[in-house]
Design a protein around this motif. Structure first.
Motif, mmCIF file in Angstrom:
data_model
loop_
_atom_site.group_PDB
_atom_site.id
_atom_site.type_symbol
_atom_site.label_atom_id
_atom_site.label_comp_id
_atom_site.label_asym_id
_atom_site.label_seq_id
_atom_site.Cartn_x
_atom_site.Cartn_y
_atom_site.Cartn_z
ATOM 1 N N ALA A 130 42.844 38.981 50.842
ATOM 2 C CA ALA A 130 42.945 39.801 49.620
ATOM 3 C C ALA A 130 42.476 39.045 48.390
ATOM 4 N N GLU A 131 42.868 37.794 48.263
ATOM 5 C CA GLU A 131 42.511 37.017 47.081
ATOM 6 C C GLU A 131 41.003 36.773 47.010
ATOM 7 N N GLN A 170 38.868 39.867 46.022
ATOM 8 C CA GLN A 170 38.864 40.235 44.608
ATOM 9 C C GLN A 170 37.599 39.770 43.886
ATOM 10 N N GLU A 171 36.887 38.825 44.458
ATOM 11 C CA GLU A 171 35.668 38.318 43.837
ATOM 12 C C GLU A 171 34.445 39.198 44.092
ATOM 13 N N VAL A 217 35.121 45.554 44.669
ATOM 14 C CA VAL A 217 36.576 45.578 44.840
ATOM 15 C C VAL A 217 37.215 45.723 43.468
ATOM 16 N N PRO A 263 40.119 45.512 40.616
ATOM 17 C CA PRO A 263 41.136 44.490 40.344
ATOM 18 C C PRO A 263 42.506 44.898 40.899
ATOM 19 N N ALA A 264 43.165 43.959 41.535
ATOM 20 C CA ALA A 264 44.487 44.226 42.110
ATOM 21 C C ALA A 264 45.541 44.120 41.018
ATOM 22 N N THR A 265 46.379 45.123 40.945
ATOM 23 C CA THR A 265 47.475 45.118 39.988
ATOM 24 C C THR A 265 48.724 45.685 40.642
ATOM 25 N N LYS A 312 48.671 44.470 44.389
ATOM 26 C CA LYS A 312 48.565 43.007 44.364
ATOM 27 C C LYS A 312 49.760 42.357 45.059
ATOM 28 N N ASN A 359 49.346 42.789 48.871
ATOM 29 C CA ASN A 359 48.042 42.423 49.450
ATOM 30 C C ASN A 359 47.219 43.614 49.947
ATOM 31 N N VAL A 377 44.023 45.999 49.163
ATOM 32 C CA VAL A 377 42.768 45.901 48.419
ATOM 33 C C VAL A 377 42.147 47.288 48.317
ATOM 34 N N ARG A 378 41.659 47.602 47.121
ATOM 35 C CA ARG A 378 40.957 48.863 46.875
ATOM 36 C C ARG A 378 39.483 48.549 46.630
#
Length: 125
Positions: A65-66, A69-70, A74, A76-78, A82, A85, A87-88
């Motif tokens: 997941a982390e 994010q790059e 993808v 941003p996870a909020t 987040k 874990n 991911v959208r």
């Protein structure tokens, strides 16, 4: 019949996901579609008012997941996403979703293993 690359990608990912043990498909929330293992959702396809040439995917990625994010597609996870874990990923009309199918299949597998009972997850790990 899938006509846009986004529809073809969703069809291929759903077909792949249905090969996992005890997986079913059904509605997630209107108008999204989901994949389930023993009534627990591990993937969501679609979003409200999404055009045919776009696709949003939501999956649980405890391992990547982390790093995910790059990626430019993808979101941003909020908040809850987040914390747990999830991911959208959102692919718009200009994104090459078919070029990312290998990554998305890996994510689908990771999400299944994270949500499925351990015995079922070990069958495909």
């Amino acid at each position: 019949m899938a006509t846009t690359p986004h529809q073809r990608a969703e069809a291929e990912l759903a077909t792949y996901g249905l090969t996992f043990p005890e997986t079913t498909s059904g509605p997630a929330w209107i108008p999204a579609r989901g994949l389930y293992v023993r009534n627990k959702m591990f993937a969501v396809f679609g979003a409200k008012a999404e055009p045919l040439d776009a696709l949003t995917l939501i999956m649980k990625l405890p391992i990547s997941a982390e790093i995910a994010q790059e990626l430019p597609w993808v979101l941003p996870a909020t908040g809850w996403f987040k914390q747990h874990n999830w991911v959208r990923a959102r692919f718009g009309p200009d994104d090459d979703i078919l070029g990312e199918l290998a990554t998305l299949k890996g994510w689908l597998k990771q999400s299944y293993i994270a949500v499925a009972p351990k015995k079922l997850g070990r069958q495909i790990a």
